[in-house]
Design a protein around this motif. Structure first.
Motif, PDB file in Angstrom:
ATOM      1  N   ARG A   1       0.810  -1.220   0.000  1.00 12.79           N
ATOM      2  CA  ARG A   1       0.000   0.000   0.000  1.00 12.79           C
ATOM      3  C   ARG A   1       0.846   1.273   0.000  1.00 12.79           C
ATOM      4  N   HIS A   2       2.143   1.136   0.303  1.00 13.59           N
ATOM      5  CA  HIS A   2       3.036   2.298   0.206  1.00 13.59           C
ATOM      6  C   HIS A   2       3.566   2.488  -1.218  1.00 13.59           C
ATOM      7  N   ASN A   3       3.200   1.552  -2.100  1.00 10.01           N
ATOM      8  CA  ASN A   3       3.619   1.622  -3.496  1.00 10.01           C
ATOM      9  C   ASN A   3       2.407   1.991  -4.343  1.00 10.01           C
ATOM     10  N   GLU A   4       2.483   3.105  -5.037  1.00  7.03           N
ATOM     11  CA  GLU A   4       1.356   3.619  -5.829  1.00  7.03           C
ATOM     12  C   GLU A   4       0.876   2.608  -6.863  1.00  7.03           C
ATOM     13  N   ARG A   5       1.784   1.762  -7.326  1.00  8.18           N
ATOM     14  CA  ARG A   5       1.436   0.808  -8.378  1.00  8.18           C
ATOM     15  C   ARG A   5       0.397  -0.211  -7.931  1.00  8.18           C
TER      16      ARG A   5
ATOM     17  N   LYS B   1      -2.134   0.307  -5.760  1.00  6.81           N
ATOM     18  CA  LYS B   1      -3.283   0.929  -5.096  1.00  6.81           C
ATOM     19  C   LYS B   1      -4.603   0.264  -5.479  1.00  6.81           C
TER      20      LYS B   1
ATOM     21  N   GLU C   1      -2.782  13.164 -15.078  1.00  7.03           N
ATOM     22  CA  GLU C   1      -1.811  12.075 -14.964  1.00  7.03           C
ATOM     23  C   GLU C   1      -0.647  12.255 -15.933  1.00  7.03           C
TER      24      GLU C   1
END
Length: 412
Positions: free
Chosen positions: A191-195, A197, A272
């Motif tokens: 969850r700390h990785n945007e990929r 989400k 984006e």
């Protein structure tokens, strides 16, 4: 895909046939008894996507139809008028997808919902992170009953490595107590990785700590299940979480995707796309901006009508996606498109777009076999913002249109 419907009631069979036919992917094959079902299986060589069966048939009153279907590895949905909890558990343990009682109109809708879910799940990959081989196998079997593709990991560290490599995994089911990296820490890292989400995560644990479910969910998991769990509870949680994620994706698409071309819209590009452009600047990468415009598109609408014009835009957009599968492509407005193209240098970017122009000259679109060309402008020098790069590419696009069309302009 053929769906076998086995039901002795003519009214119910008629309803089922109608409901199944509402999905263009499904072809209902009807049987009113065990022998007819057996004959259909032989005739179509067991080529069935799924079966919806009644338990009590005139020539097989004790549910023999279920064994006939399951022996052929066909997903089986039981739709019966009798609710028997002991029999329900027995059939679920045998491997039926669902046990539904015909007690209301919703029962039939639920059966169709299960059928639609099976079709969607064929393209969904689920990662199961569980150090117990027995538990992992059990979860794998449950998922495969619902037609999911299953990937396995023995610990959190292995799960992380798999997720980093495989971007197509849509769901993670992870146990809490695992070696190297436990389930809770795994969720926090993801969850700390945007990929990740949009990755659906369901936590599992056999431990008795009542706060563990809240701990998992607060760290970012979508749901939590305590082991042991019932088949139906597991399937309901998995399906409900996927449906919730799909609904969120639909909402995102409504905001970010052009409904006609299925490309990103202008709003998404400036939000984006700007973020991607700034990341390219920070990392020293080249992100070229290409503006394209279909030449003489108004003539297409005037000659063939707007329906054909829309079809041309759809076909052209699909071709752009196939030509640049890993790039951000958006419909800028009307027949104008924007591509953010990542290449090593300007020559490579110009070459790729020039090849697109060459291929378009020999292609035909829509049922009317319409030939088209494009005009384009490209900005390869990195600017301070994406908006500035778009402005430069747009100016070069109009230069191309004003100097003969069917060309790409890369400099002033």
């Amino acid at each position: 895909m053929k769906v076998l419907l086995v039901e002795d009631s003519p009214v119910v069979l008629k309803v089922l046939r109608y409901l199944v036919s509402q999905n263009d992917l499904f072809i209902p094959i009807l049987a009113t008894c065990y022998e007819e079902a057996k004959a259909s299986l032989i005739e179509y060589k067991d080529d069935f996507f799924a079966a919806i069966v009644d338990l009590n048939l005139p020539d097989a009153e004790n549910g023999e139809i279920v064994d006939l279907i399951l022996d052929r590895k066909i997903p089986c949905i039981v739709l019966t008028g009798n609710f028997d909890d002991e029999l329900r558990l027995k059939l679920l343990n045998k491997g039926v997808v669902d046990y539904i009682t015909k007690d209301s109109r919703y029962s039939f809708n639920h059966a169709m919902k299960v059928l639609d879910r099976l079709e969607k799940n064929k393209n969904i990959k689920v990662l199961v992170a569980e150090d117990s081989s027995t538990s992992r196998l059990f979860i794998k079997i449950l998922l495969q009953q619902y037609q999911f593709q299953v990937v396995e990991a023995e610990n959190g560290q292995e799960a992380l490595a798999i997720l980093e490599k495989d971007h197509t995994i849509k769901m993670l089911i992870t146990d809490y107590n695992m070696p190297l990296v436990n389930g809770y820490d795994l969720v926090r890292m993801l969850r700390h990785n945007e990929r990740f989400k949009c990755l659906v995560i369901i936590g599992l644990s056999a431990e008795g700590d009542s706060s563990l479910s809240a701990k998992f969910i607060k760290s970012g998991a979508n749901d939590f299940l305590k082991k042991p769990f019932y088949h139906e509870e597991f399937h309901c949680r998995v399906n409900h979480n996927l449906e919730a994620q799909e609904m969120l994706q639909t909402i995102r698409d409504l905001a970010n995707v052009d409904p006609l071309t299925k490309l990103f819209n202008r709003r998404y590009l400036f939000a984006e796309g700007e973020s991607a452009y700034q990341k390219a600047i920070a990392s020293g990468r080249l992100l070229s901006v290409i503006m394209l415009d279909i030449d003489y598109f108004k003539k297409v609408n005037d000659t063939y009508g707007h329906i054909v014009g829309d079809s041309l835009l759809e076909s052209f957009s699909a071709y752009l996606k196939s030509a640049f599968p890993n790039e951000m492509i958006s419909r800028f407005g009307g027949e104008e498109f924007c591509i953010l193209l990542s290449t090593e240098n300007e020559e490579s970017a110009v070459s790729k777009v020039s090849k697109l122009f060459e291929s378009l000259r020999v292609m035909q679109f829509t049922e009317c076999d319409i030939s088209i060309t494009c005009s384009g402008g490209i900005a390869c020098d990195m600017q301070t913002t994406l908006s500035q790069a778009i402005e430069i590419a747009d100016e070069r696009l109009y230069m191309a249109k004003n100097t003969g069309r069917d060309k790409l302009v890369s400099s002033d």
